[in-house]
Motif scaffolding. Sequence first.
Motif, PDB file in Angstrom:
ATOM      1  N   VAL A 100       0.628  -1.434  -0.194  1.00 41.41           N
ATOM      2  CA  VAL A 100      -0.017  -0.016   0.321  1.00 41.41           C
ATOM      3  C   VAL A 100       1.241   1.316  -0.094  1.00 41.41           C
ATOM      4  N   SER A 101       1.967   1.642   0.510  1.00 40.27           N
ATOM      5  CA  SER A 101       2.451   2.662   1.053  1.00 40.27           C
ATOM      6  C   SER A 101       3.319   3.005  -0.404  1.00 40.27           C
ATOM      7  N   ALA A 102       3.596   1.664  -1.661  1.00 41.88           N
ATOM      8  CA  ALA A 102       4.606   1.494  -2.377  1.00 41.88           C
ATOM      9  C   ALA A 102       3.621   2.477  -3.599  1.00 41.88           C
ATOM     10  N   LYS A 103       1.979   1.610  -3.371  1.00 40.62           N
ATOM     11  CA  LYS A 103       1.237   1.986  -4.197  1.00 40.62           C
ATOM     12  C   LYS A 103       0.539   4.102  -4.235  1.00 40.62           C
ATOM     13  N   ASN A 104       0.527   4.271  -2.329  1.00 44.75           N
ATOM     14  CA  ASN A 104       0.620   5.379  -2.368  1.00 44.75           C
ATOM     15  C   ASN A 104       1.454   6.574  -2.428  1.00 44.75           C
ATOM     16  N   SER A 105       2.747   6.297  -1.844  1.00 45.52           N
ATOM     17  CA  SER A 105       3.837   7.310  -2.050  1.00 45.52           C
ATOM     18  C   SER A 105       5.265   7.163  -2.827  1.00 45.52           C
ATOM     19  N   THR A 106       4.754   6.606  -4.271  1.00 45.61           N
ATOM     20  CA  THR A 106       5.859   6.578  -5.646  1.00 45.61           C
ATOM     21  C   THR A 106       4.493   7.301  -6.912  1.00 45.61           C
ATOM     22  N   ALA A 107       5.277   7.589  -7.558  1.00 42.82           N
ATOM     23  CA  ALA A 107       4.230   7.394  -8.725  1.00 42.82           C
ATOM     24  C   ALA A 107       5.069   7.086  -9.366  1.00 42.82           C
ATOM     25  N   MET A 108       3.872   5.140  -9.462  1.00 42.85           N
ATOM     26  CA  MET A 108       4.610   4.231 -10.034  1.00 42.85           C
ATOM     27  C   MET A 108       3.569   4.110 -11.883  1.00 42.85           C
ATOM     28  N   LEU A 109       4.691   3.646 -12.429  1.00 40.12           N
ATOM     29  CA  LEU A 109       4.431   3.369 -13.593  1.00 40.12           C
ATOM     30  C   LEU A 109       4.493   2.081 -14.225  1.00 40.12           C
ATOM     31  N   THR A 110       4.446   1.527 -15.089  1.00 41.23           N
ATOM     32  CA  THR A 110       4.830   0.444 -15.176  1.00 41.23           C
ATOM     33  C   THR A 110       4.897   0.428 -17.204  1.00 41.23           C
ATOM     34  N   THR A 111       6.056   0.051 -18.153  1.00 41.28           N
ATOM     35  CA  THR A 111       6.135   0.014 -19.487  1.00 41.28           C
ATOM     36  C   THR A 111       5.964  -1.574 -19.778  1.00 41.28           C
ATOM     37  N   PHE A 112       5.894  -1.719 -21.529  1.00 40.30           N
ATOM     38  CA  PHE A 112       5.903  -3.432 -21.422  1.00 40.30           C
ATOM     39  C   PHE A 112       6.982  -3.797 -22.527  1.00 40.30           C
ATOM     40  N   ASN A 113       7.110  -5.277 -23.102  1.00 42.01           N
ATOM     41  CA  ASN A 113       7.979  -5.335 -23.844  1.00 42.01           C
ATOM     42  C   ASN A 113       8.115  -6.872 -23.528  1.00 42.01           C
ATOM     43  N   GLU A 114       8.486  -7.100 -24.786  1.00 46.91           N
ATOM     44  CA  GLU A 114       8.142  -8.877 -24.580  1.00 46.91           C
ATOM     45  C   GLU A 114       9.903  -9.238 -25.778  1.00 46.91           C
ATOM     46  N   VAL A 115      10.393 -10.511 -25.677  1.00 47.47           N
ATOM     47  CA  VAL A 115      11.842 -10.834 -25.370  1.00 47.47           C
ATOM     48  C   VAL A 115      11.562 -12.288 -26.599  1.00 47.47           C
ATOM     49  N   ASP A 116      12.337 -12.534 -27.425  1.00 43.81           N
ATOM     50  CA  ASP A 116      12.207 -14.056 -27.794  1.00 43.81           C
ATOM     51  C   ASP A 116      13.398 -14.267 -27.691  1.00 43.81           C
TER      52      ASP A 116
END
Length: 420
Positions: free
Chosen positions: A208-224
């Motif tokens: 909960v702390s990580a979700k509330n106190s950071t500006a968290m984003l996620t980027t995706f990719n794929e690997v062969d």
Amino acid sequence: MSIVEMKVPTIGESITEVTLSQWLKKDGEFVNVDEPICEFESDKATLEFPAEASGKLIYVASEGDDLPIGALVAKIDTSVTAGAAPSAPEAPATTTTSEAPPKETKPQAQPTATSDSYATGHPSPAAGKILREGEVNPADVQGTGKDGRITKEDAQKAVENKTSAPASTPTTPSNTTQNATTPIVPGSRNTRSEKMSRMRRTIAARLVSAKNSTAMLTTFNEVDLTEVIALRKKYQEKFVAKYGVKLGYMSIFAKACAKALMEMPDVNAQIDENNILYHDYVDISFAISTPTGLVVPPIHNVESLGYHEIEIKLKELAAKARNGELTLDEMKGGTFTITNGGIFGSLLSTPIINEPQSAILGMHDIKDRPMVVDGQIVVRPMMYLALSYDHRIIDGSTSVTFLVRVKELLEDPITLFMDL
């Protein structure tokens, strides 16, 4: 009467409270100095609490109590000798203390305490969870641990035996825990409430702390992973013959991340109030699922370790984590985290940052998918990668560049081995 007070010791800088998970000795039982009398569950690990003196144990706290550092746990009456302490757990009446046996019966007291002590038939935290999930009554399990305690291996064997012999299941209907977890009537709407373990509460608070106190984003990719799989297949036997451990995916991913992290220090940094703390080393924390919850012990200086060293250390940490044997020192640190949901079949996820770190890489299941290569449709083993990061310290371009760099190293692992 000389009384020694047993108080919760200082365990770690960040730990202010522990939970008394279970007593290992009976109230009123004679204990020897340095003999474990109970177990504490802290935010990070389960620890045994040894007696500071020999004498009669007197409970002050109860199982399940949350105790601050320095709180009184128990007292030890050092005026009581081994011969005067109650030796037979079958006779719990307090009159046994006054009917102290003569000294010649002392040899009988020791084996009795060893075979039928309070630990007899009590599962360790890991074993207890396995038994509950497998719906096995601890009373039906013969413990092989210290003082007859049920170990994780005992619990696993008991669950396996139950699966192979289903006819024995109806013989334990009196167990309340089993009745509580096993649906008896189809359509039943029974509910039950259990106190959250300290580790589960800590995990919940940190997420909960990580979700509330950071500006968290996620980027995706794929690997062969065609080349990685071919490399492992080609050199696996020689690798095992030389190092005694298999070359797994995790060490290759760890080395790829370490190289990219050294090239992009922002992803390896963390916020320290109004400052940015950079590291000239890479300590990667690995998410390990245990019966009591998720732990993330780090491996230090991954950038300087060989692949076999990473595999050996990871195997050691995983075994300790699942057996509840990780020390607090082994849980400290970490500049980056890798979690692999693929071992559970996850195809794609958004992992949560492990504070105070600034980024975490999520690995996923490897699936054969049709891909276009040089204008041709071919089947390739593909994995989705997810990088969650703190946008306060890592820019979007940096996060994408980092993940692309990891992808490039994995798709052409020779460049990784040649440090290109």
